[in-house]
Design an enzyme around this catalytic site. Structure first.
Site, short mmCIF file in Angstrom:
data_model
loop_
_atom_site.label_atom_id
_atom_site.label_comp_id
_atom_site.label_asym_id
_atom_site.label_seq_id
_atom_site.Cartn_x
_atom_site.Cartn_y
_atom_site.Cartn_z
N GLU A 139 53.56 49.91 88.83
CA GLU A 139 52.38 50.05 88.00
C GLU A 139 52.04 48.75 87.25
O GLU A 139 52.93 48.07 86.76
CB GLU A 139 52.59 51.17 86.97
CG GLU A 139 53.12 52.46 87.57
CD GLU A 139 53.48 53.48 86.50
OE1 GLU A 139 52.71 53.59 85.51
OE2 GLU A 139 54.51 54.16 86.64
N HIS A 183 48.88 53.83 87.71
CA HIS A 183 50.15 54.44 88.12
C HIS A 183 50.16 54.54 89.65
O HIS A 183 50.11 55.63 90.23
CB HIS A 183 50.25 55.83 87.49
CG HIS A 183 51.59 56.46 87.55
ND1 HIS A 183 52.37 56.50 88.70
CD2 HIS A 183 52.32 57.11 86.59
CE1 HIS A 183 53.48 57.14 88.44
NE2 HIS A 183 53.49 57.53 87.18
N ASP A 233 62.98 54.24 85.77
CA ASP A 233 61.74 54.28 84.99
C ASP A 233 61.84 53.12 84.01
O ASP A 233 62.30 53.28 82.88
CB ASP A 233 61.60 55.62 84.27
CG ASP A 233 60.25 55.76 83.56
OD1 ASP A 233 59.43 54.82 83.66
OD2 ASP A 233 60.01 56.82 82.95
N ARG A 243 42.85 61.07 83.88
CA ARG A 243 43.18 61.46 85.25
C ARG A 243 43.02 62.95 85.49
O ARG A 243 43.23 63.45 86.60
CB ARG A 243 44.62 61.05 85.58
CG ARG A 243 45.67 61.76 84.76
CD ARG A 243 47.05 61.17 84.92
NE ARG A 243 48.05 61.99 84.26
CZ ARG A 243 49.17 62.41 84.83
NH1 ARG A 243 49.43 62.08 86.07
NH2 ARG A 243 50.04 63.15 84.16
#
Length: 381
Positions: free
Chosen positions: A330, A237, A280, A171
């Protein structure tokens, strides 16, 4: 054309149909064998319609291999065209100048549009019914100093923290746009000196973004071009825009094993996932389609293949300026995936939007300034 002499010239007219209007002539171009060039000033139109008014200047086109409706191309370079088996010509999508001067590919299918940056190979926008499904954070950098924060960035060849930079290097590198049609874009990433310092393997990674059937499909294909197997972890993501983080509900993860990465505790997910604080969490061995309710009458169906896991992430007040406006859901491979030499692993994600309430940008803008107007009042019953 099949029966046209080799060196002959003929005119091609590019046209676009707008709602409730007749065909409008956009530009006349001259084709000579395998090249397509913009005609010189004064070239004759090949139809009998009146000449169109001068088109206003659009974003600068970096690659004259491509053109989008309404955008001007360089007359000094030929356009590369591709042919189908029937011999039809297809105009490629434009690689235009985006934020920070970075190269950007714009796709269009009916009224849907998507934008993909070659830096990081990240899709930063997908608009449905005038509203963006994706979200780019206000602190996102478009100067190559860091990955673009938002849209659909890919974590590869490492998900999360590890031996290399967080979420890997893919990325944060320049991808090459190798194929681009009006509704599909393929970008390719190959190893370089920087990647080999972090991950000493030979590979070819392609990402395909496609707008078809009213949805968006993103496909990541990882090919091992090395002489030995390698392993990787990764994810899409994806940042989704929401009306407010308190409205978010994620279904399809019920009954899966969830690892809370903040507390490092595992449990079984019961009911829909909601966000009431920082989250998370990794959901393992996900098999059902995922549905994301982002509030405001909009939900997103997330179909996938190849990705065995899912992740839900919200930074909460760690990003106080924007945490209420997005959630990351994700598709992931959190356990190492092994790719043998000469083989390819593929993971895909298809997004489909359901809008229960139609969105009218003009009405929304009016109601922000006139909340007490009759057409802006909302009744509980």
């Amino acid at each position: 054309r099949k029966h046209q002499p080799k060196n002959s010239h003929f005119f091609v007219t590019l046209e676009s149909r707008a709602p409730h209007t007749s065909f409008v002539n956009m530009s006349a171009v001259t084709m000579n064998a395998s090249s397509l060039i913009v005609p010189t000033k004064g070239a004759t139109q090949c139809n009998n319609r009146a000449a169109m008014a001068k088109v206003p200047a659009m974003p600068k086109v970096h690659a004259a291999r491509s053109v989008l409706a309404g955008q001007r191309v360089s007359a000094s370079q030929p356009l590369r065209m591709r042919s189908t088996r029937r011999g039809d010509l297809a105009v490629r999508a434009a690689v235009v100048e985006g934020l920070g001067g970075l190269q950007k590919v714009t796709l269009k299918s009916n009224e849907d549009t998507a934008e993909i940056y070659t830096f990081g190979g990240v899709c930063t926008s997908w608009k449905k019914n005038g509203q963006d499904v994706l979200y780019v954070r206000p602190d996102a950098k478009f100067d190559k100093s860091k990955p673009i924060s938002g849209g659909i960035p890919h974590c590869w060849p490492q998900f999360g923290p590890g031996e290399m930079q967080v979420h890997g290097f893919a990325r944060n590198m320049q991808w090459e746009c190798t194929v681009a049609s009006l509704d599909e874009c393929v970008m390719t990433l190959l190893p370089n000196d920087e990647s080999r310092k972090m991950w000493p393997h030979e590979f070819k990674v392609t990402q395909t973004i496609c707008l078809k059937g009213g949805g968006l499909t993103a496909t990541l294909a990882v090919t091992n071009t090395d002489k030995a197997p390698f392993t990787f972890t990764g994810s899409y993501h994806t940042y989704f825009a929401c009306t407010d983080i308190s409205d978010v509900k994620v279904s399809g993860l019920e009954g899966t094993t969830v690892m809370n990465r903040l507390t490092e505790k595992s449990s079984t997910q019961e009911g829909k996932v909601t966000v009431t604080g920082p989250i998370d969490s990794v959901y393992s061995d996900v098999s059902a389609p995922i549905n994301l309710d982002v509030g405001g009458g909009r939900s997103v169906d997330i179909e996938y293949s190849g990705w065995p896991d899912a992740v839900v992430w919200s930074p909460w007040t760690d990003m106080a300026s924007c945490y209420q406006e997005f959630v990351a859901v994700e598709n992931a491979a959190c356990k190492p995936v092994t790719v043998a030499p000469g083989t390819t692993w593929t993971g895909s994600m298809t997004l489909a939007v359901k809008d229960i309430v139609s969105f009218d940008p003009q009405l929304e803008s009016f109601c922000e300034e006139n909340p007490e107007a009759l057409e802006c009042l909302v009744y509980d019953d």
